[in-house]
Motif scaffolding. Sequence first.
Motif, mmCIF file in Angstrom:
data_model
loop_
_atom_site.group_PDB
_atom_site.id
_atom_site.type_symbol
_atom_site.label_atom_id
_atom_site.label_comp_id
_atom_site.label_asym_id
_atom_site.label_seq_id
_atom_site.Cartn_x
_atom_site.Cartn_y
_atom_site.Cartn_z
ATOM 1 N N ASN A 120 0.839 -1.204 0.000
ATOM 2 C CA ASN A 120 0.000 0.000 0.000
ATOM 3 C C ASN A 120 0.871 1.250 0.000
ATOM 4 O O ASN A 120 0.627 2.192 -0.758
ATOM 5 C CB ASN A 120 -0.921 0.036 1.221
ATOM 6 N N ILE A 121 1.885 1.263 0.856
ATOM 7 C CA ILE A 121 2.770 2.423 0.948
ATOM 8 C C ILE A 121 3.463 2.662 -0.390
ATOM 9 O O ILE A 121 3.537 3.797 -0.862
ATOM 10 C CB ILE A 121 3.781 2.258 2.106
ATOM 11 N N ARG A 122 3.939 1.593 -1.034
ATOM 12 C CA ARG A 122 4.588 1.738 -2.350
ATOM 13 C C ARG A 122 3.615 2.319 -3.379
ATOM 14 O O ARG A 122 3.979 3.190 -4.170
ATOM 15 C CB ARG A 122 5.120 0.395 -2.848
ATOM 16 N N LEU A 123 2.371 1.825 -3.386
ATOM 17 C CA LEU A 123 1.370 2.338 -4.318
ATOM 18 C C LEU A 123 1.168 3.832 -4.104
ATOM 19 O O LEU A 123 1.230 4.623 -5.054
ATOM 20 C CB LEU A 123 0.033 1.605 -4.143
ATOM 21 N N GLY A 130 3.316 11.387 0.102
ATOM 22 C CA GLY A 130 4.477 11.297 0.978
ATOM 23 C C GLY A 130 4.033 11.148 2.420
ATOM 24 O O GLY A 130 2.984 11.661 2.818
ATOM 25 N N GLN A 131 4.843 10.442 3.198
ATOM 26 C CA GLN A 131 4.531 10.251 4.608
ATOM 27 C C GLN A 131 4.782 11.548 5.370
ATOM 28 O O GLN A 131 5.765 12.223 5.139
ATOM 29 C CB GLN A 131 5.403 9.136 5.185
ATOM 30 N N PHE A 132 3.838 11.883 6.266
ATOM 31 C CA PHE A 132 4.063 13.084 7.073
ATOM 32 C C PHE A 132 3.924 12.851 8.559
ATOM 33 O O PHE A 132 4.317 13.704 9.352
ATOM 34 C CB PHE A 132 3.184 14.254 6.605
ATOM 35 N N LEU A 143 -0.171 3.652 12.434
ATOM 36 C CA LEU A 143 -0.732 4.162 11.191
ATOM 37 C C LEU A 143 0.261 5.129 10.557
ATOM 38 O O LEU A 143 0.853 5.961 11.245
ATOM 39 C CB LEU A 143 -2.057 4.885 11.455
ATOM 40 N N VAL A 144 0.430 4.989 9.253
ATOM 41 C CA VAL A 144 1.287 5.865 8.474
ATOM 42 C C VAL A 144 0.366 6.818 7.716
ATOM 43 O O VAL A 144 -0.422 6.387 6.875
ATOM 44 C CB VAL A 144 2.158 5.062 7.484
ATOM 45 N N PHE A 145 0.453 8.101 8.038
ATOM 46 C CA PHE A 145 -0.368 9.117 7.376
ATOM 47 C C PHE A 145 0.420 9.673 6.200
ATOM 48 O O PHE A 145 1.598 10.004 6.329
ATOM 49 C CB PHE A 145 -0.749 10.233 8.364
ATOM 50 N N MET A 146 -0.274 9.785 5.053
ATOM 51 C CA MET A 146 0.368 10.233 3.820
ATOM 52 C C MET A 146 -0.470 11.345 3.193
ATOM 53 O O MET A 146 -1.688 11.365 3.360
ATOM 54 C CB MET A 146 0.518 9.056 2.865
ATOM 55 N N GLU A 147 0.202 12.237 2.487
ATOM 56 C CA GLU A 147 -0.508 13.342 1.850
ATOM 57 C C GLU A 147 0.058 13.587 0.457
ATOM 58 O O GLU A 147 1.202 13.224 0.152
ATOM 59 C CB GLU A 147 -0.417 14.618 2.670
ATOM 60 N N LYS A 148 -0.776 14.213 -0.341
ATOM 61 C CA LYS A 148 -0.404 14.613 -1.694
ATOM 62 C C LYS A 148 -1.029 15.984 -1.919
ATOM 63 O O LYS A 148 -2.221 16.173 -1.661
ATOM 64 C CB LYS A 148 -0.956 13.608 -2.695
ATOM 65 N N HIS A 149 -0.222 16.908 -2.390
ATOM 66 C CA HIS A 149 -0.750 18.242 -2.684
ATOM 67 C C HIS A 149 -1.327 18.255 -4.091
ATOM 68 O O HIS A 149 -0.724 17.731 -5.026
ATOM 69 C CB HIS A 149 0.326 19.300 -2.482
#
Length: 157
Positions: A120-123, A130-132, A143-149
């Motif tokens: 999932n993280i790779r996808l 990116g992880q924040f 939990l790994v929180f990820m964001e995209k601008h």
Amino acid sequence: MIIGPATAADATEILALQRLAYRSEAELYDDFSIPPLTQTLDELMAEFPGRTVLKAVDGEKIVGSVQGFQVGDTCFVGRLMVHPDWQGNGLGTQLMAAIESRFTAVDRFELYTGHRSSANIRLYERLGYGQFRTEKVNSRLSLVFMEKHALQGEIAG
């Protein structure tokens, strides 16, 4: 393959897919009490009015789904799921593109996944996330929180 809006009438089939698709996550964390596996039909149906829920249909069968909702300038993406027989064929990428395209007035997209969910993280990283931050839930799960601008339009040249 057709990706389009799901309705509450699709909830029973989406819930069955959710239980099938998230079984591998439960096995990864040795925890079968995760919310996607314990959610009831009523709880899922209650989410439809406040969210955009998409489904991927092959013939008559729902083989994928994702949902999103907007708070302020952020779209929160969740419950990306692909039938195990369809995984690895780009359907998750297509569903993510479809949900992002429904939220044109946001500045960012946010989602989370488990720290051991490396596929999932790779996808998500491949899709520009990116992880924040990370948040420890218990001794087995963070939990790994990820964001995209979101794109801010074309650059003037």
